[in-house]
Design a protein around this motif. Structure first.
Motif, PDB file in Angstrom:
ATOM      1  N   ARG A  58    -101.513  16.496  31.265  1.00 11.84           N
ATOM      2  CA  ARG A  58    -100.146  16.898  31.624  1.00 11.84           C
ATOM      3  C   ARG A  58    -100.124  17.453  33.048  1.00 11.84           C
ATOM      4  O   ARG A  58     -99.259  17.105  33.844  1.00 11.84           O
ATOM      5  N   THR A  59    -101.109  18.273  33.388  1.00 10.99           N
ATOM      6  CA  THR A  59    -101.216  18.834  34.740  1.00 10.99           C
ATOM      7  C   THR A  59    -101.374  17.734  35.780  1.00 10.99           C
ATOM      8  O   THR A  59    -100.839  17.830  36.876  1.00 10.99           O
ATOM      9  N   GLU A  60    -102.077  16.678  35.429  1.00 11.66           N
ATOM     10  CA  GLU A  60    -102.288  15.551  36.342  1.00 11.66           C
ATOM     11  C   GLU A  60    -101.069  14.636  36.428  1.00 11.66           C
ATOM     12  O   GLU A  60    -101.057  13.691  37.213  1.00 11.66           O
ATOM     13  N   GLY A  61    -100.055  14.882  35.600  1.00 12.87           N
ATOM     14  CA  GLY A  61     -98.848  14.065  35.625  1.00 12.87           C
ATOM     15  C   GLY A  61     -98.989  12.735  34.903  1.00 12.87           C
ATOM     16  O   GLY A  61     -98.234  11.796  35.179  1.00 12.87           O
ATOM     17  N   LEU A  62     -99.933  12.655  33.983  1.00 14.54           N
ATOM     18  CA  LEU A  62    -100.149  11.405  33.252  1.00 14.54           C
ATOM     19  C   LEU A  62     -99.374  11.358  31.945  1.00 14.54           C
ATOM     20  O   LEU A  62     -99.041  10.281  31.460  1.00 14.54           O
ATOM     21  N   VAL A  63     -99.145  12.527  31.357  1.00 17.52           N
ATOM     22  CA  VAL A  63     -98.418  12.591  30.088  1.00 17.52           C
ATOM     23  C   VAL A  63     -97.376  13.698  30.147  1.00 17.52           C
ATOM     24  O   VAL A  63     -97.443  14.602  30.983  1.00 17.52           O
ATOM     25  N   THR A  64     -96.432  13.604  29.251  1.00 17.55           N
ATOM     26  CA  THR A  64     -95.462  14.668  29.042  1.00 17.55           C
ATOM     27  C   THR A  64     -95.547  15.067  27.581  1.00 17.55           C
ATOM     28  O   THR A  64     -95.916  14.242  26.734  1.00 17.55           O
ATOM     29  N   THR A  65     -95.256  16.325  27.307  1.00 17.56           N
ATOM     30  CA  THR A  65     -95.313  16.790  25.928  1.00 17.56           C
ATOM     31  C   THR A  65     -93.931  17.255  25.491  1.00 17.56           C
ATOM     32  O   THR A  65     -93.150  17.760  26.300  1.00 17.56           O
ATOM     33  N   HIS A  66     -93.662  17.046  24.231  1.00 17.70           N
ATOM     34  CA  HIS A  66     -92.410  17.488  23.623  1.00 17.70           C
ATOM     35  C   HIS A  66     -92.772  18.251  22.360  1.00 17.70           C
ATOM     36  O   HIS A  66     -93.389  17.673  21.450  1.00 17.70           O
ATOM     37  N   GLN A  67     -92.408  19.529  22.319  1.00 21.28           N
ATOM     38  CA  GLN A  67     -92.760  20.370  21.186  1.00 21.28           C
ATOM     39  C   GLN A  67     -92.290  19.737  19.881  1.00 21.28           C
ATOM     40  O   GLN A  67     -91.143  19.317  19.749  1.00 21.28           O
ATOM     41  N   GLY A  68     -93.210  19.661  18.947  1.00 23.92           N
ATOM     42  CA  GLY A  68     -92.897  19.103  17.642  1.00 23.92           C
ATOM     43  C   GLY A  68     -92.962  17.584  17.578  1.00 23.92           C
ATOM     44  O   GLY A  68     -92.879  17.012  16.495  1.00 23.92           O
ATOM     45  N   LYS A  69     -93.081  16.934  18.735  1.00 20.17           N
ATOM     46  CA  LYS A  69     -93.122  15.467  18.750  1.00 20.17           C
ATOM     47  C   LYS A  69     -94.459  14.926  19.225  1.00 20.17           C
ATOM     48  O   LYS A  69     -94.897  13.877  18.785  1.00 20.17           O
ATOM     49  N   GLY A  70     -95.096  15.593  20.191  1.00 19.37           N
ATOM     50  CA  GLY A  70     -96.387  15.140  20.675  1.00 19.37           C
ATOM     51  C   GLY A  70     -96.405  14.910  22.174  1.00 19.37           C
ATOM     52  O   GLY A  70     -95.506  15.340  22.904  1.00 19.37           O
ATOM     53  N   ALA A  71     -97.438  14.205  22.629  1.00 13.85           N
ATOM     54  CA  ALA A  71     -97.628  13.890  24.044  1.00 13.85           C
ATOM     55  C   ALA A  71     -97.443  12.396  24.235  1.00 13.85           C
ATOM     56  O   ALA A  71     -97.889  11.588  23.406  1.00 13.85           O
ATOM     57  N   PHE A  72     -96.791  12.041  25.337  1.00 16.28           N
ATOM     58  CA  PHE A  72     -96.462  10.645  25.605  1.00 16.28           C
ATOM     59  C   PHE A  72     -96.887  10.265  27.016  1.00 16.28           C
ATOM     60  O   PHE A  72     -96.736  11.061  27.956  1.00 16.28           O
ATOM     61  N   VAL A  73     -97.391   9.039  27.161  1.00 14.68           N
ATOM     62  CA  VAL A  73     -97.835   8.524  28.454  1.00 14.68           C
ATOM     63  C   VAL A  73     -96.616   8.288  29.349  1.00 14.68           C
ATOM     64  O   VAL A  73     -95.615   7.711  28.916  1.00 14.68           O
ATOM     65  N   LEU A  74     -96.711   8.747  30.592  1.00 17.25           N
ATOM     66  CA  LEU A  74     -95.627   8.589  31.556  1.00 17.25           C
ATOM     67  C   LEU A  74     -95.720   7.265  32.302  1.00 17.25           C
ATOM     68  O   LEU A  74     -96.808   6.676  32.421  1.00 17.25           O
ATOM     69  N   GLU A  75     -94.581   6.805  32.823  1.00 21.21           N
ATOM     70  CA  GLU A  75     -94.556   5.605  33.683  1.00 21.21           C
ATOM     71  C   GLU A  75     -95.468   5.839  34.884  1.00 21.21           C
ATOM     72  O   GLU A  75     -95.500   6.930  35.456  1.00 21.21           O
ATOM     73  N   GLY A  76     -96.191   4.815  35.281  1.00 20.93           N
ATOM     74  CA  GLY A  76     -97.059   4.896  36.448  1.00 20.93           C
ATOM     75  C   GLY A  76     -98.370   5.613  36.198  1.00 20.93           C
ATOM     76  O   GLY A  76     -99.182   5.769  37.108  1.00 20.93           O
ATOM     77  N   ALA A  77     -98.596   6.046  34.962  1.00 15.98           N
ATOM     78  CA  ALA A  77     -99.810   6.798  34.651  1.00 15.98           C
ATOM     79  C   ALA A  77    -101.070   5.958  34.834  1.00 15.98           C
ATOM     80  O   ALA A  77    -102.101   6.477  35.253  1.00 15.98           O
ATOM     81  N   SER A  78    -100.997   4.658  34.534  1.00 16.80           N
ATOM     82  CA  SER A  78    -102.213   3.833  34.627  1.00 16.80           C
ATOM     83  C   SER A  78    -102.723   3.755  36.061  1.00 16.80           C
ATOM     84  O   SER A  78    -103.927   3.723  36.301  1.00 16.80           O
ATOM     85  N   GLN A  79    -101.807   3.762  37.050  1.00 18.46           N
ATOM     86  CA  GLN A  79    -102.230   3.742  38.449  1.00 18.46           C
ATOM     87  C   GLN A  79    -102.709   5.119  38.901  1.00 18.46           C
ATOM     88  O   GLN A  79    -103.558   5.237  39.772  1.00 18.46           O
TER      89      GLN A  79
END
Length: 113
Positions: A58-79
């Motif tokens: 999350r600190t690296e900007g690769l994922v975002t977290t939503h309380q109660g839902k989990g962590a999700f990969v962000l757009e552009g994360a693979s690069q």
């Protein structure tokens, strides 16, 4: 499984494994990361380690977290998912260049001619 003999904190090992999955396309933008309990089982780590690994991403900007839902990969994360070793190597090069420049400036200051 985290390798305790590597001398690297377990949370960084788990984060690197997830980063590699993002980089390779195994985890794609919008996809949910495995739950903390799944990470605990897969890597043989505690919930604290699993949380720290996700927080690192999350600190690296690769994922975002939503309380109660989990962590999700962000757009552009693979690069953006640069291997940690590559980041450290770049930082070491920058630090070496900076140290050389400081030494040059100190030498100039000591001998102002």
């Amino acid at each position: 499984m985290a390798d305790w003999t590597r001398g690297e904190p377990a949370y960084l090992q788990v984060a690197e494994a997830l980063r590699q999955q993002i980089r390779s396309g195994q985890l794609v933008p919008g996809q949910q990361l495995p739950s903390y309990s799944a990470l605990m089982r897969e890597y043989g780590v505690s919930i604290t380690v699993a949380r720290s690994a996700v927080a690192e991403l999350r600190t690296e900007g690769l994922v975002t977290t939503h309380q109660g839902k989990g962590a999700f990969v962000l757009e552009g994360a693979s690069q953006a998912a640069v291997p940690r070793d590559a980041v450290l190597a770049a930082l070491r090069r920058d630090l070496d260049a900076l140290a050389t420049r400081v030494a040059e400036l100190e030498a100039q200051r000591a001998d102002p001619r």
